[in-house]
Design an enzyme around this catalytic site. Structure first.
Site, PDB file in Angstrom:
ATOM      1  N   TYR A   1      -3.683  13.329  -7.496  1.00  0.00           N
ATOM      2  CA  TYR A   1      -4.949  12.941  -6.859  1.00  0.00           C
ATOM      3  C   TYR A   1      -5.068  13.470  -5.423  1.00  0.00           C
ATOM      4  CZ  TYR A   1      -2.462   8.650  -5.261  1.00  0.00           C
ATOM      5  OH  TYR A   1      -1.582   7.744  -4.699  1.00  0.00           O
TER       6      TYR A   1
ATOM      7  N   LYS B   1      -2.078  12.395   1.015  1.00  0.00           N
ATOM      8  CA  LYS B   1      -1.443  13.398   0.152  1.00  0.00           C
ATOM      9  C   LYS B   1      -2.243  14.707   0.192  1.00  0.00           C
ATOM     10  CE  LYS B   1       1.966  10.917  -1.824  1.00  0.00           C
ATOM     11  NZ  LYS B   1       3.386  11.184  -1.626  1.00  0.00           N
TER      12      LYS B   1
HETATM   13  C1  HXC Z   1      -4.440  -4.532   1.063  1.00  0.00           C
HETATM   14  C2  HXC Z   1      -2.497  -4.373   2.285  1.00  0.00           C
HETATM   15  C3  HXC Z   1      -1.722  -4.435   1.107  1.00  0.00           C
HETATM   16  C4  HXC Z   1      -2.418  -4.550  -0.145  1.00  0.00           C
HETATM   17  C5  HXC Z   1      -0.380  -4.284   2.800  1.00  0.00           C
HETATM   18  N1  HXC Z   1      -1.625  -4.283   3.297  1.00  0.00           N
HETATM   19  N2  HXC Z   1      -0.418  -4.361   1.463  1.00  0.00           N
HETATM   20  N3  HXC Z   1      -3.837  -4.414   2.278  1.00  0.00           N
HETATM   21  N4  HXC Z   1      -3.777  -4.585  -0.121  1.00  0.00           N
HETATM   22  N5  HXC Z   1      -1.755  -4.604  -1.304  1.00  0.00           N
HETATM   23  C6  HXC Z   1      -1.995  -4.232   4.700  1.00  0.00           C
HETATM   24  C7  HXC Z   1      -1.422  -5.413   5.478  1.00  0.00           C
HETATM   25  O1  HXC Z   1      -2.228  -6.575   5.340  1.00  0.00           O
HETATM   26  C8  HXC Z   1      -1.446  -4.857   6.907  1.00  0.00           C
HETATM   27  O2  HXC Z   1      -2.743  -4.879   7.461  1.00  0.00           O
HETATM   28  C9  HXC Z   1      -1.106  -3.396   6.685  1.00  0.00           C
HETATM   29  O3  HXC Z   1      -1.435  -3.085   5.324  1.00  0.00           O
HETATM   30  C10 HXC Z   1       0.354  -3.109   6.913  1.00  0.00           C
HETATM   31  O4  HXC Z   1       1.104  -3.970   6.072  1.00  0.00           O
HETATM   32  P1  HXC Z   1       2.637  -4.324   6.349  1.00  0.00           P
HETATM   33  O5  HXC Z   1       3.134  -5.106   5.186  1.00  0.00           O
HETATM   34  O6  HXC Z   1       2.773  -4.919   7.710  1.00  0.00           O
HETATM   35  O7  HXC Z   1       3.241  -2.846   6.411  1.00  0.00           O
HETATM   36  P2  HXC Z   1       4.696  -2.337   6.224  1.00  0.00           P
HETATM   37  O8  HXC Z   1       5.710  -3.449   6.230  1.00  0.00           O
HETATM   38  O9  HXC Z   1       4.855  -1.227   7.174  1.00  0.00           O
HETATM   39  O10 HXC Z   1       4.683  -1.764   4.695  1.00  0.00           O
HETATM   40  C11 HXC Z   1       4.033  -0.582   4.356  1.00  0.00           C
HETATM   41  C12 HXC Z   1       3.360  -0.706   2.987  1.00  0.00           C
HETATM   42  C13 HXC Z   1       4.376  -1.226   1.908  1.00  0.00           C
HETATM   43  C14 HXC Z   1       2.826   0.682   2.626  1.00  0.00           C
HETATM   44  C15 HXC Z   1       2.224  -1.699   3.062  1.00  0.00           C
HETATM   45  O11 HXC Z   1       3.768  -1.259   0.626  1.00  0.00           O
HETATM   46  C16 HXC Z   1       5.622  -0.378   1.815  1.00  0.00           C
HETATM   47  O12 HXC Z   1       6.574  -0.569   2.570  1.00  0.00           O
HETATM   48  N6  HXC Z   1       5.666   0.605   0.875  1.00  0.00           N
HETATM   49  C17 HXC Z   1       6.823   1.538   0.733  1.00  0.00           C
HETATM   50  C18 HXC Z   1       7.131   1.912  -0.694  1.00  0.00           C
HETATM   51  C19 HXC Z   1       5.929   2.310  -1.525  1.00  0.00           C
HETATM   52  O13 HXC Z   1       4.788   2.001  -1.236  1.00  0.00           O
HETATM   53  N7  HXC Z   1       6.225   2.991  -2.638  1.00  0.00           N
HETATM   54  C20 HXC Z   1       5.182   3.456  -3.579  1.00  0.00           C
HETATM   55  C21 HXC Z   1       5.047   4.925  -3.532  1.00  0.00           C
HETATM   56  S1  HXC Z   1       4.251   5.458  -4.994  1.00  0.00           S
HETATM   57  P3  HXC Z   1      -3.212  -6.077   8.490  1.00  0.00           P
HETATM   58  O14 HXC Z   1      -4.604  -5.664   8.886  1.00  0.00           O
HETATM   59  O15 HXC Z   1      -3.166  -7.348   7.693  1.00  0.00           O
HETATM   60  O16 HXC Z   1      -2.236  -6.075   9.623  1.00  0.00           O
HETATM   61  C22 HXC Z   1       3.071   6.616  -4.590  1.00  0.00           C
HETATM   62  C23 HXC Z   1       2.455   7.481  -5.678  1.00  0.00           C
HETATM   63  C24 HXC Z   1       1.578   6.801  -6.594  1.00  0.00           C
HETATM   64  O17 HXC Z   1       2.764   6.815  -3.497  1.00  0.00           O
HETATM   65  C25 HXC Z   1       1.015   7.635  -7.724  1.00  0.00           C
HETATM   66  C26 HXC Z   1       1.149   6.897  -9.023  1.00  0.00           C
HETATM   67  C27 HXC Z   1       0.619   7.658 -10.197  1.00  0.00           C
HETATM   68  P1  NAP Z   2       9.701   4.397  -3.923  1.00  0.00           P
HETATM   69  O1  NAP Z   2      10.973   4.144  -4.634  1.00  0.00           O
HETATM   70  O2  NAP Z   2       8.953   3.236  -3.383  1.00  0.00           O
HETATM   71  O3  NAP Z   2       9.962   5.481  -2.817  1.00  0.00           O
HETATM   72  C1  NAP Z   2       9.444   5.440  -1.518  1.00  0.00           C
HETATM   73  C2  NAP Z   2      10.606   5.604  -0.562  1.00  0.00           C
HETATM   74  O4  NAP Z   2      10.078   5.855   0.751  1.00  0.00           O
HETATM   75  C3  NAP Z   2      11.502   4.374  -0.464  1.00  0.00           C
HETATM   76  O5  NAP Z   2      12.859   4.760  -0.569  1.00  0.00           O
HETATM   77  C4  NAP Z   2      11.218   3.807   0.910  1.00  0.00           C
HETATM   78  O6  NAP Z   2      12.384   3.210   1.467  1.00  0.00           O
HETATM   79  C5  NAP Z   2      10.800   5.056   1.674  1.00  0.00           C
HETATM   80  N1  NAP Z   2       9.889   4.757   2.784  1.00  0.00           N
HETATM   81  C6  NAP Z   2       8.731   4.071   2.749  1.00  0.00           C
HETATM   82  N2  NAP Z   2       8.205   3.957   3.967  1.00  0.00           N
HETATM   83  C7  NAP Z   2       9.049   4.600   4.805  1.00  0.00           C
HETATM   84  C8  NAP Z   2       9.062   4.820   6.202  1.00  0.00           C
HETATM   85  N3  NAP Z   2       8.070   4.355   6.988  1.00  0.00           N
HETATM   86  N4  NAP Z   2      10.084   5.529   6.748  1.00  0.00           N
HETATM   87  C9  NAP Z   2      11.094   5.990   5.965  1.00  0.00           C
HETATM   88  N5  NAP Z   2      11.143   5.807   4.636  1.00  0.00           N
HETATM   89  C10 NAP Z   2      10.129   5.110   4.067  1.00  0.00           C
HETATM   90  O7  NAP Z   2       8.670   5.139  -4.913  1.00  0.00           O
HETATM   91  P2  NAP Z   2       8.790   6.499  -5.761  1.00  0.00           P
HETATM   92  O8  NAP Z   2       7.972   6.302  -6.967  1.00  0.00           O
HETATM   93  O9  NAP Z   2      10.193   6.916  -5.896  1.00  0.00           O
HETATM   94  O10 NAP Z   2       8.008   7.538  -4.828  1.00  0.00           O
HETATM   95  C11 NAP Z   2       8.636   8.699  -4.312  1.00  0.00           C
HETATM   96  C12 NAP Z   2       7.588   9.756  -4.024  1.00  0.00           C
HETATM   97  O11 NAP Z   2       6.951  10.164  -5.229  1.00  0.00           O
HETATM   98  C13 NAP Z   2       6.487   9.321  -3.087  1.00  0.00           C
HETATM   99  O12 NAP Z   2       6.135  10.399  -2.235  1.00  0.00           O
HETATM  100  C14 NAP Z   2       5.361   9.018  -4.014  1.00  0.00           C
HETATM  101  O13 NAP Z   2       4.113   9.114  -3.390  1.00  0.00           O
HETATM  102  C15 NAP Z   2       5.559  10.111  -5.054  1.00  0.00           C
HETATM  103  N6  NAP Z   2       4.926   9.857  -6.326  1.00  0.00           N
HETATM  104  C16 NAP Z   2       5.440   8.919  -7.157  1.00  0.00           C
HETATM  105  C17 NAP Z   2       4.821   8.736  -8.382  1.00  0.00           C
HETATM  106  C18 NAP Z   2       5.347   7.732  -9.368  1.00  0.00           C
HETATM  107  O14 NAP Z   2       4.692   7.496 -10.381  1.00  0.00           O
HETATM  108  N7  NAP Z   2       6.495   7.133  -9.142  1.00  0.00           N
HETATM  109  C19 NAP Z   2       3.697   9.480  -8.728  1.00  0.00           C
HETATM  110  C20 NAP Z   2       3.204  10.421  -7.849  1.00  0.00           C
HETATM  111  C21 NAP Z   2       3.837  10.609  -6.646  1.00  0.00           C
HETATM  112  P3  NAP Z   2      12.265   1.975   2.521  1.00  0.00           P
HETATM  113  O15 NAP Z   2      11.268   1.034   1.947  1.00  0.00           O
HETATM  114  O16 NAP Z   2      13.655   1.459   2.603  1.00  0.00           O
HETATM  115  O17 NAP Z   2      11.826   2.586   3.819  1.00  0.00           O
END
Ligand code: HXC
Ligand code: NAP
Length: 289
Positions: free
Chosen positions: A154, A169
């Site tokens: 996407y 992205k």
């Molecule tokens: C709406 C949200 C929310 C949600 C958090 N926020 N989650 N808003 N819906 N579900 C808001 C919070 O209220 C806050 O805003 C702000 O976002 C920051 O939230 P924090 O929890 O303080 O942030 P932080 O601890 O830095 O965490 C970052 C994060 C969290 C992105 C929100 O999800 C995270 O740590 N993610 C890391 C791993 C991850 O996401 N992995 C997935 C990757 S998969 P306010 O205004 O309240 O302060 C991917 C590919 C997908 O990317 C493709 C699939 C096909």
């Molecule tokens: P994941 O396990 O949640 O991986 C995300 C990683 O990023 C975690 O290890 C997390 O570790 C680290 N991270 C998040 N915020 C960070 C920060 N601020 N600083 C440093 N590290 C941070 O999910 P995943 O599925 O393996 O995703 C890996 C990659 O693949 C991502 O780029 C995602 O967008 C891409 N992707 C995944 C999918 C899927 O279906 N899984 C599809 C398309 C693309 P900490 O939380 O410890 O920081």
């Protein structure tokens, strides 16, 4: 083994977000193929666990905790892993943040949280390491110098309900294509991988409610999700010496999913094929001559 076992010998590759999911799968694969690996993330426990697993399998690995939203933390973490594991030769921008939300409900901080990890974090890490490479190699880097960024399909189609991630992205993909040309002068390649759905805890706990996951699996042209090992092998190929002419490319690994969703008549494949063929035949004009 898909590859000869020393394919990546002599390389030292940093994987951001390497303590979980796809990042961990790539780090383990690179190490099994002879590379040293360094991994970053915010939480220490998954990093330490991944390094221990790599070492117990005979590989070389180290980690540093780092929030990629903070350029000063990036500089410190680069120093830490280069002191511990030697000079880096490659980078995988894999760290990401994402969640489902209606765009009209996003707070400013919510948009920032995702874009600062994915776009800013990728830029700051790439620029900091790229500067080191350019300075060290005096403008003529070894052909293994390579920046690989993990995007998603996407990045070019856009997607509802993950708008900050889609914007970020798309930016990372533009960055990849820009640097592929600009830094080729220094011998540095830049490529991307666009995965479709891979069931990792990080992604699926945030993005795939149970019923939706089943529908997504069933509607994939191959009828399944990806395996992290398949993505890790693709990444390993892009770091291999023989991939030295691949530059500025984004390789999709999604079972054909985005093409199906994007095609005007793609949904027809979900109908029973015999029924569909009968319908199409009935619509065909009769020959008059
Ligand atoms: C709406 C949200 C929310 C949600 C958090 N926020 N989650 N808003 N819906 N579900 C808001 C919070 O209220 C806050 O805003 C702000 O976002 C920051 O939230 P924090 O929890 O303080 O942030 P932080 O601890 O830095 O965490 C970052 C994060 C969290 C992105 C929100 O999800 C995270 O740590 N993610 C890391 C791993 C991850 O996401 N992995 C997935 C990757 S998969 P306010 O205004 O309240 O302060 C991917 C590919 C997908 O990317 C493709 C699939 C096909
Ligand atoms: P994941 O396990 O949640 O991986 C995300 C990683 O990023 C975690 O290890 C997390 O570790 C680290 N991270 C998040 N915020 C960070 C920060 N601020 N600083 C440093 N590290 C941070 O999910 P995943 O599925 O393996 O995703 C890996 C990659 O693949 C991502 O780029 C995602 O967008 C891409 N992707 C995944 C999918 C899927 O279906 N899984 C599809 C398309 C693309 P900490 O939380 O410890 O920081």
């Amino acid at each position: 083994m898909t590859f000869q076992k020393d394919l990546l010998a002599g390389q030292n590759i940093l994987v951001t977000g390497g303590g979980s999911g796809l990042g961990r799968a790539m780090a383990e694969r690179f190490a099994a193929l002879g590379a040293g690996v360094a991994i970053w993330g915010r939480r220490e426990a998954p990093l330490a666990d991944t390094v221990a697993a790599i070492e117990s399998a005979g590989g070389r690995a180290c980690y540093a905790t780092c929030d990629v939203r903070d350029p000063e933390a990036i500089a410190r973490a680069l120093d830490a892993v280069e002191d511990a594991g030697g000079l880096l030769t490659g980078l995988v921008n894999n760290a990401a943040g994402n969640f489902l939300s209606s765009s009209e409900d996003l707070s400013a901080n919510a948009f920032d949280a995702v874009v600062k990890i994915v776009l800013y974090g990728t830029f700051h890490t790439t620029q900091a390491l790229g500067r080191r490479w350019i300075e060290r190699c005096n403008g003529a880097c070894d052909p293994t110098a390579h920046v690989l960024s993990i995007v998603t399909t996407y990045a070019w189609t856009g997607s509802p309900f993950v708008l900050p991630s889609a914007c970020a992205k798309a930016g990372v993909l533009a960055m990849t294509r820009s640097l592929a040309v600009e830094w080729a002068t220094y011998g540095i390649r830049a490529n991307a991988i666009a995965p479709g759905p891979f069931p990792t805890d990080g992604a699926f706990s945030r993005l795939m409610p149970p019923g939706v996951a089943e529908r997504a699996r069933a509607s994939n042209p191959l009828g399944r999700f990806g395996e992290p090992a398949e993505l890790a092998d693709l990444a390993a190929y892009l770091f291999a010496p023989n991939a030295g002419y691949v530059n500025g490319e984004c390789v999709t690994i999604d079972g054909g999913s985005w093409l199906k969703e994007g095609g005007e008549f793609a949904a027809f494949v979900d109908h029973p094929r015999d029924e569909l063929k009968a319908t199409m035949a009935a619509m065909r004009p009769k020959k008059t001559r």
